[in-house]
Design a protein around this motif. Structure first.
Motif, PDB file in Angstrom:
ATOM      1  N   THR A   1       0.871  -1.169  -0.012  1.00  0.00           N
ATOM      2  CA  THR A   1       0.097   0.085   0.107  1.00  0.00           C
ATOM      3  C   THR A   1       0.957   1.435  -0.255  1.00  0.00           C
ATOM      4  O   THR A   1       0.555   2.218  -0.794  1.00  0.00           O
ATOM      5  CB  THR A   1      -0.953   0.065   1.350  1.00  0.00           C
ATOM      6  N   ASP A   2       1.948   1.428   0.896  1.00  0.00           N
ATOM      7  CA  ASP A   2       3.036   2.317   1.002  1.00  0.00           C
ATOM      8  C   ASP A   2       3.489   2.713  -0.320  1.00  0.00           C
ATOM      9  O   ASP A   2       3.743   3.739  -0.820  1.00  0.00           O
ATOM     10  CB  ASP A   2       3.868   2.149   2.106  1.00  0.00           C
TER      11      ASP A   2
ATOM     12  N   ILE B   1      -3.914  -0.835  -5.661  1.00  0.00           N
ATOM     13  CA  ILE B   1      -3.703  -0.967  -4.237  1.00  0.00           C
ATOM     14  C   ILE B   1      -4.408  -2.441  -3.829  1.00  0.00           C
ATOM     15  O   ILE B   1      -3.982  -3.330  -3.426  1.00  0.00           O
ATOM     16  CB  ILE B   1      -3.850   0.060  -3.246  1.00  0.00           C
TER      17      ILE B   1
ATOM     18  N   PRO C   1      -2.943   4.646  -6.707  1.00  0.00           N
ATOM     19  CA  PRO C   1      -3.611   4.327  -5.665  1.00  0.00           C
ATOM     20  C   PRO C   1      -4.809   3.021  -6.256  1.00  0.00           C
ATOM     21  O   PRO C   1      -5.280   2.329  -5.473  1.00  0.00           O
ATOM     22  CB  PRO C   1      -4.140   5.252  -5.039  1.00  0.00           C
TER      23      PRO C   1
ATOM     24  N   ALA D   1       1.289   3.971  -3.374  1.00  0.00           N
ATOM     25  CA  ALA D   1       0.939   5.322  -2.868  1.00  0.00           C
ATOM     26  C   ALA D   1       1.740   6.133  -3.333  1.00  0.00           C
ATOM     27  O   ALA D   1       1.719   7.272  -4.090  1.00  0.00           O
ATOM     28  CB  ALA D   1       0.362   5.509  -1.444  1.00  0.00           C
TER      29      ALA D   1
END
Length: 128
Positions: A19-20, A31, A28, A23
């Motif tokens: 996720t990090d 994700i 996104p 992003a």
């Protein structure tokens, strides 16, 4: 590249890392799908990791390409079947790799070497 202890919490940590990274890459929209694939691949790696010589690790490598994201998971075991299968309808497991194949449009690739572990690679296409 990120290493994780091959424990039940590895998939959760791998999802957080994914996720990090996605992003920061500014994608996104991928994700959820990438986290689902990473969760399945890391879960399988933990299940098949060899614990004979102390704590095992698994490794996640994320790669960004113009038209896809590659999700690569290595574990120290060169065994374990990573082909999607059709599970018994009453089975509580066995559907994960079929979901990975559906999200990626193809089954994951497996690169294994005796004594050197295996790497499972899933590629998720980016929208044009």
């Amino acid at each position: 590249m990120q290493n994780f202890a091959a424990t039940p919490s590895a998939a959760g940590w791998a999802r957080r890392h994914t996720t990090d990274v996605l992003a920061r890459w500014g994608i996104p929209e991928l994700i959820d799908d990438c986290c689902l694939v990473v969760s399945e691949l890391v879960g399988n790696a933990v299940q098949h990791a060899a614990f004979d010589e102390g704590p095992a690790v698994c490794r996640l490598v994320l790669k960004l390409f113009a038209d896809a994201v590659s999700l690569e998971v290595w574990d120290p075991s060169s065994g374990g079947d990573v082909r999607p299968c059709v599970p018994d309808v009453l089975s509580e497991s066995g559907r994960g790799l079929a979901i990975v194949a559906a999200l990626c449009g193809a089954p994951p690739l497996v690169f294994a070497a005796p004594g050197a572990g295996k790497t499972v690679v899933a590629v998720i296409p980016r929208a044009a």
